[in-house]
Design a protein around this motif. Structure first.
Motif, PDB file in Angstrom:
ATOM      1  N   ARG A   1       0.660  -1.362  -0.058  1.00 58.05           N
ATOM      2  CA  ARG A   1       0.111  -0.105  -0.126  1.00 58.05           C
ATOM      3  C   ARG A   1       0.788   1.410   0.206  1.00 58.05           C
ATOM      4  O   ARG A   1       0.348   2.321  -0.160  1.00 58.05           O
TER       5      ARG A   1
ATOM      6  N   ARG B   1       1.516   6.817  -0.067  1.00 58.59           N
ATOM      7  CA  ARG B   1       0.483   5.742   0.038  1.00 58.59           C
ATOM      8  C   ARG B   1       0.155   5.567  -1.655  1.00 58.59           C
ATOM      9  O   ARG B   1       0.141   6.643  -2.426  1.00 58.59           O
TER      10      ARG B   1
ATOM     11  N   SER C   1      -2.355   2.829  -2.591  1.00 61.00           N
ATOM     12  CA  SER C   1      -3.432   2.230  -2.651  1.00 61.00           C
ATOM     13  C   SER C   1      -4.167   2.222  -1.271  1.00 61.00           C
ATOM     14  O   SER C   1      -3.787   2.682  -0.356  1.00 61.00           O
TER      15      SER C   1
END
Length: 301
Positions: A286, A299, A301
């Protein structure tokens, strides 16, 4: 059992010479069994609503052992008896389990990376969210050194940007007394080892042995109680500092915290970890590294 013990007689030169070099004259920390830690955890849970379940047992056992030795308790059973009747010791134990002393601009190279690259990019990317403030959030803020360092950096190097953009700087910690001290913003000289002297002179006023932060910086930070283990308390943010906090948690809880941070970060939001911390488990998918050396991630995802 009394907590008051008679003063130990002064050690003579002859007695001192009998102690081998390198051998500590202080009593060893007591060993804490899993059952004893569970009993102490139950007392904390009942009277303070504080759970030990998500923390690393080794860290918690060592800190409990330090409190047992500090109170001159004979063993864990005696310490449990003390905890059951002493609000003061409950407070001291919880504080010792959750607080870690920080410094202004700790790991100065991290702040340099934020100043030169990360924060300019955050301000430049404000086209999609100009109706909302740019949000910075420090989890486990301890005495306030980290969020105040961010505030000083913003005022010192991004004054024009913060005049034209709304900026929110939130700092949370689980301990109320720690937050009270952070709001007071008074520090001894030991907290400034990594802070440039000119910045200290510009933003602090010395009063005896303490240095008081000027109101213009102090008022930039909002402090509030927050439990990192409670996902409902997480705040949507553009940059999250979670430094030297995850190391106290067991791996499954680290993964859960990191994924929750990813959930509340805006697209391309920034996560800053401590130098000894890494992404774990599913959270690795992520985030993308901005700077592996400084543990700064974006970030994805």
């Amino acid at each position: 059992m009394s907590l008051h013990t008679p003063a130990r007689p002064a050690r003579t030169r002859e007695a001192a010479e009998k102690v081998p070099f390198g051998v500590s004259i202080f009593p060893a920390l007591p060993e804490i069994s899993d059952e004893e830690l569970a009993t102490i955890g139950a007392i904390l849970q009942r009277w303070r609503g504080f759970s030990l379940a998500v923390y690393k047992d080794t860290c918690m056992k060592r800190r409990v052992a330090i409190r047992i030795r500090s109170t001159r308790s004979s063993d864990a059973a005696a310490y449990c008896e003390l905890l059951s009747r002493s609000d003061q010791e409950l407070d001291l134990l919880q504080k010792s389990l959750t607080i870690h002393v920080s410094q202004f601009f700790r790991n100065h190279s991290v702040f340099e990376k934020l100043r030169k690259e990360v924060i300019p990019e955050l301000f430049a990317a404000r086209t999609d969210h100009r109706d909302e403030p740019l949000r910075f959030w420090c989890l486990g803020c301890a005495g306030g050194e980290e969020p105040y360092s961010l505030a000083i950096m913003l005022r010192e190097f991004f004054g024009r940007d913060i005049r034209h953009e709304r900026v929110s700087l939130l700092a949370t910690d689980i301990d109320d007394k720690t937050l009270q001290a952070a709001r007071a913003a008074e520090y001894d000289e030991g907290r400034f080892k990594e802070m440039p002297v000119d910045l200290r002179e510009r933003y602090f006023r010395q009063d005896g042995r303490l240095f008081r932060l000027v109101p213009e910086i102090r008022d930039m930070v909002a402090f509030q109680r927050g439990d990192i283990c409670n996902p409902e308390e997480y705040v949507p943010s553009d940059l999250v500092c979670c430094r030297n906090t995850l190391i106290y948690f067991a791996r499954p809880e680290q993964e859960r915290i990191l994924n929750r941070i990813a959930d509340i970060l805006r697209p391309d939001g920034i996560l800053v970890l401590g130098k000894s911390e890494v992404l774990v488990g599913s959270s690795r998918g992520r985030f993308a590294p901005v700077c592996r050396t400084e543990r700064i991630y974006r970030r994805i995802s």
